[in-house]
Design a protein around this motif. Structure first.
Motif, short mmCIF file in Angstrom:
data_model
loop_
_atom_site.label_atom_id
_atom_site.label_comp_id
_atom_site.label_asym_id
_atom_site.label_seq_id
_atom_site.Cartn_x
_atom_site.Cartn_y
_atom_site.Cartn_z
N GLN A 1 -4.42 -2.15 -7.06
CA GLN A 1 -3.30 -2.45 -7.96
C GLN A 1 -2.08 -1.59 -7.63
OE1 GLN A 1 -4.24 -2.01 -12.18
NE2 GLN A 1 -2.15 -1.34 -12.57
N ILE A 2 -2.29 -0.31 -7.40
CA ILE A 2 -1.17 0.59 -7.09
C ILE A 2 -0.54 0.23 -5.74
CG2 ILE A 2 -0.58 2.99 -6.53
CD1 ILE A 2 -2.63 3.81 -8.72
N ALA A 3 -1.37 -0.09 -4.75
CA ALA A 3 -0.84 -0.48 -3.43
C ALA A 3 -0.02 -1.76 -3.54
CB ALA A 3 -1.97 -0.65 -2.43
N THR A 4 -0.46 -2.69 -4.35
CA THR A 4 0.28 -3.94 -4.56
C THR A 4 1.64 -3.66 -5.19
OG1 THR A 4 -1.78 -5.19 -4.78
CG2 THR A 4 0.21 -6.21 -5.68
N GLU A 5 1.67 -2.80 -6.20
CA GLU A 5 2.93 -2.43 -6.83
C GLU A 5 3.83 -1.67 -5.86
OE1 GLU A 5 4.04 -3.37 -10.12
OE2 GLU A 5 2.39 -4.70 -9.55
N ALA A 6 3.24 -0.79 -5.07
CA ALA A 6 4.02 -0.02 -4.09
C ALA A 6 4.69 -0.96 -3.09
CB ALA A 6 3.13 0.99 -3.37
N ASP A 7 3.98 -2.01 -2.67
CA ASP A 7 4.57 -3.00 -1.76
C ASP A 7 5.80 -3.66 -2.38
OD1 ASP A 7 2.81 -2.58 0.34
OD2 ASP A 7 1.44 -4.18 -0.28
N LYS A 8 5.74 -3.94 -3.67
CA LYS A 8 6.89 -4.56 -4.36
C LYS A 8 8.05 -3.58 -4.45
CE LYS A 8 3.85 -7.38 -7.24
NZ LYS A 8 3.37 -7.56 -8.62
N PHE A 9 7.75 -2.33 -4.81
CA PHE A 9 8.81 -1.34 -4.96
C PHE A 9 9.47 -0.99 -3.63
CE2 PHE A 9 6.25 0.23 -8.79
CZ PHE A 9 7.02 -0.48 -9.69
N THR A 10 8.74 -1.11 -2.51
CA THR A 10 9.27 -0.72 -1.20
C THR A 10 9.70 -1.92 -0.37
OG1 THR A 10 7.04 -0.64 -0.25
CG2 THR A 10 7.95 1.42 -1.14
N PHE A 11 9.86 -3.07 -0.97
CA PHE A 11 10.31 -4.28 -0.28
C PHE A 11 11.63 -3.99 0.43
CE2 PHE A 11 12.64 -8.40 -0.53
CZ PHE A 11 11.82 -9.14 0.30
N LYS A 12 11.73 -4.40 1.70
CA LYS A 12 12.92 -4.20 2.53
C LYS A 12 13.27 -2.72 2.74
CE LYS A 12 15.19 -8.62 1.82
NZ LYS A 12 16.46 -9.29 1.54
N MET A 13 12.27 -1.87 2.67
CA MET A 13 12.45 -0.44 2.94
C MET A 13 11.61 -0.08 4.15
SD MET A 13 12.15 1.42 -0.74
CE MET A 13 13.19 1.01 -2.11
N PRO A 14 11.95 0.99 4.83
CA PRO A 14 11.14 1.42 5.98
C PRO A 14 9.88 2.18 5.57
CG PRO A 14 13.00 2.88 5.71
CD PRO A 14 13.15 1.80 4.68
N LEU A 15 9.23 1.72 4.52
CA LEU A 15 8.00 2.30 4.02
C LEU A 15 6.97 1.19 3.82
CD1 LEU A 15 9.38 4.57 1.14
CD2 LEU A 15 8.64 5.33 3.39
N SER A 16 5.72 1.52 3.93
CA SER A 16 4.68 0.56 3.59
C SER A 16 3.50 1.30 2.98
CB SER A 16 4.23 -0.25 4.82
OG SER A 16 3.65 0.60 5.77
N ALA A 17 2.83 0.63 2.08
CA ALA A 17 1.67 1.20 1.42
C ALA A 17 0.41 0.71 2.12
CB ALA A 17 1.65 0.78 -0.05
N CYS A 18 -0.56 1.55 2.18
CA CYS A 18 -1.86 1.21 2.76
C CYS A 18 -2.92 1.67 1.77
CB CYS A 18 -2.03 1.89 4.11
SG CYS A 18 -3.63 1.60 4.84
N VAL A 19 -3.86 0.82 1.47
CA VAL A 19 -4.93 1.20 0.56
C VAL A 19 -6.18 1.47 1.39
CG1 VAL A 19 -5.63 -1.19 0.08
CG2 VAL A 19 -6.14 0.59 -1.57
N ALA A 20 -6.87 2.54 1.03
CA ALA A 20 -8.14 2.88 1.68
C ALA A 20 -9.12 3.28 0.59
CB ALA A 20 -7.94 4.03 2.66
N TYR A 21 -10.31 2.76 0.65
CA TYR A 21 -11.32 3.09 -0.36
C TYR A 21 -12.70 2.99 0.26
CZ TYR A 21 -10.91 -1.98 -0.75
OH TYR A 21 -10.82 -3.32 -0.48
N GLY A 22 -13.63 3.62 -0.38
CA GLY A 22 -15.01 3.61 0.10
C GLY A 22 -15.88 2.72 -0.78
N GLY A 23 -17.14 2.83 -0.60
CA GLY A 23 -18.06 2.07 -1.43
C GLY A 23 -18.69 1.00 -0.67
#
Length: 153
Positions: free
Chosen positions: A131-153
């Motif tokens: 959920q946080i990575a999805t929101e981060a992608d929206k907030f950083t649209f057209k910016m030189p940043l990208s979110a990456c999600v990593a999780y275990g399990g």
């Protein structure tokens, strides 16, 4: 046929009337922000916030963002759906873009270089991380940043 459409979201007008308690270390806190423009978060982020149809900051954002932008430590609690994710993402994105003071370019990794994390957000569940990575992608649209999600399990 279906009846009137009912708004089931949080009524932030009611939240704006709730008294908030702040505990500080004696150093004056920055004033709360009454608009996204008051937060000092940069035009690119404000544009993305507008694309998401956010009209005004939520109560937690009005108080938490200026505190975090000022570099102070912050712990906050608020109801689910109250805007906490944005409240910690706005200062994070702002710092990553160097929007404190004068706007500047973000140094991007040259071709062939290994990308390195610039910020880390730790969550207790996979679902919240996504959920946080999805929101981060929206907030950083057209910016030189990208979110990456990593999780275990």
């Amino acid at each position: 046929m279906f009846g009137a459409v009912k708004n089931t979201g949080i009524d932030f007008d009611v939240y704006n009337k709730i008294e908030i308690s702040l505990i500080d270390n004696g150093t004056p806190l920055p004033p709360k922000a009454n608009s996204f423009e008051d937060m000092g978060i940069g035009e690119a982020l404000i544009a993305n916030i507008g694309r998401m149809n956010y009209k005004e900051p939520t109560p937690i954002q009005k108080i938490a963002v200026p505190i975090a932008i000022s570099g102070r430590d912050l712990i906050s609690c608020a109801q689910t759906g109250s805007g906490k994710t944005a409240a910690f993402m706005f200062p994070t994105i702002t710092r990553l873009l160097g929007c404190l003071g004068a706007e500047r370019d973000v140094v991007l990794a040259a071709a062939g270089e290994t990308a390195k994390p610039m910020a880390l957000i730790v969550t207790p569940t996979r679902e919240l991380a996504i959920q946080i990575a999805t929101e981060a992608d929206k907030f950083t649209f057209k910016m030189p940043l990208s979110a990456c999600v990593a999780y275990g399990g």
